[in-house]
Design a protein around this motif. Structure first.
Motif, PDB file in Angstrom:
ATOM      1  N   ASP A 230     -25.998  39.458  -1.964  1.00 17.38           N
ATOM      2  CA  ASP A 230     -25.861  39.382  -0.506  1.00 17.38           C
ATOM      3  C   ASP A 230     -25.039  38.151  -0.116  1.00 17.38           C
ATOM      4  O   ASP A 230     -25.240  37.060  -0.653  1.00 17.38           O
ATOM      5  N   VAL A 231     -24.108  38.354   0.815  1.00 14.33           N
ATOM      6  CA  VAL A 231     -23.387  37.231   1.405  1.00 14.33           C
ATOM      7  C   VAL A 231     -24.143  36.840   2.669  1.00 14.33           C
ATOM      8  O   VAL A 231     -24.369  37.673   3.548  1.00 14.33           O
ATOM      9  N   VAL A 232     -24.555  35.582   2.756  1.00 14.20           N
ATOM     10  CA  VAL A 232     -25.406  35.148   3.866  1.00 14.20           C
ATOM     11  C   VAL A 232     -24.871  33.865   4.486  1.00 14.20           C
ATOM     12  O   VAL A 232     -24.056  33.148   3.886  1.00 14.20           O
ATOM     13  N   ILE A 233     -25.342  33.601   5.677  1.00  7.27           N
ATOM     14  CA  ILE A 233     -25.052  32.330   6.362  1.00  7.27           C
ATOM     15  C   ILE A 233     -26.347  31.548   6.433  1.00  7.27           C
ATOM     16  O   ILE A 233     -27.373  32.063   6.898  1.00  7.27           O
ATOM     17  N   VAL A 234     -26.317  30.322   5.933  1.00 11.84           N
ATOM     18  CA  VAL A 234     -27.493  29.471   5.846  1.00 11.84           C
ATOM     19  C   VAL A 234     -27.357  28.312   6.822  1.00 11.84           C
ATOM     20  O   VAL A 234     -26.305  27.681   6.913  1.00 11.84           O
ATOM     21  N   LYS A 235     -28.453  28.027   7.540  1.00 10.93           N
ATOM     22  CA  LYS A 235     -28.457  26.900   8.472  1.00 10.93           C
ATOM     23  C   LYS A 235     -29.752  26.131   8.283  1.00 10.93           C
ATOM     24  O   LYS A 235     -30.843  26.712   8.268  1.00 10.93           O
TER      25      LYS A 235
END
Length: 264
Positions: A230-235
């Motif tokens: 999975d390609v994800v955006i982490v914050k």
């Protein structure tokens, strides 16, 4: 040996997996957009009787197996479960989990340990499996994402606008410590139910030019389910020089992050 020391040793076995130690060989390829595909795993799979028969040959090795829960014993932060598969039965130790007799489990990358003295069971277990997760028995072992990782994934992920690359995070870790950061990455490992959190490892194709480190560890507590590739955006807030005990140290860590799939 004391209960405390035994549980520390058990914790070490689980944390070996947490920190990326595994005996499986993994192969990845990537799309132009940076998605990981063609995921292959070669951790050997055994029946329970096969584990027992070959125990001396596979001592301290990682294997996969499956079975049905016969009974459980709670032991602080850990759960012991006796499982069977029709060929035999074996004890498994893992993170605290609510298991019920009759539940199906699949264990990926479980560590084989011989002659383990268990204070919780008040006995020496001839052959014990240490697992980082009691996975569901309904999915394929070789399709599961729990416990799968690699030291070098062939991916190239576009940098998030206004965010950082993994190279940036390592290189500028002192300046970014304690600050909220955001980045895009590909998941290379998922470890649920470790210290009441899910731990994921991510790469984006960049690395620290000095140390060569190319993977960020992130934890979260939400209900979201992610898988390897999975390609994800982490914050989240960047923590540095994190010591979680038992000799495990993280140069950088993003704890209690917010994670969402990248739909672009």
């Amino acid at each position: 040996m004391t209960r405390k020391v035994l549980f520390v040793l058990l914790g070490l076995g689980l944390l070996m997996l947490l920190s990326g130690c595994t005996s499986g060989n993994k192969k990845y390829s990537s799309t132009p957009e940076g998605h990981v595909q063609n995921f292959e795993v070669s951790v050997p799979e055994y029946t329970i009787s096969g584990i027992l028969i070959n125990s001396t040959n596979i001592d301290n090795q990682f294997i996969s197996t499956k079975g049905v829960v016969e009974k459980t014993v709670a032991a602080g932060m850990y759960t012991y479960a006796k499982i069977s598969d029709g060929t035999g039965e074996i004890w498994v130790a893992g993170p605290k989990t609510n298991l019920k007799p009759g539940s199906k489990v699949k264990l990926y990358g479980a560590l084989v340990v011989l002659n383990f003295k268990s204070p919780a069971l008040n006995k020496t277990i001839d052959v014990l499996l240490m697992t980082q997760s009691f996975g569901s028995g309904e999915s394929s072992l070789h399709g599961t994402t729990e416990g799968n990782s690699t030291s070098a994934v062939n991916v190239s992920v576009k940098k998030l606008a206004g965010g950082y690359t993994i190279s940036d995070i390592f290189t500028r870790s002192k300046d970014l410590a304690g600050k909220e950061i955001e980045f895009r990455g590909v998941i290379t490992k998922v470890l649920p139910e470790i210290m009441n959190k899910t731990w994921i490892h991510l790469q984006d194709g960049t690395k620290d030019n000095v140390t060569g480190e190319n993977e960020i560890k992130v934890t979260y507590s939400g209900p979201e389910k992610f898988k390897v590739g999975d390609v994800v955006i982490v914050k989240g807030k960047l923590e540095t020089d994190v010591n979680i005990g038992s000799g495990y140290f993280f140069r950088v860590l993003i704890n209690n992050a917010t994670i969402k799939k990248d739909e672009t």
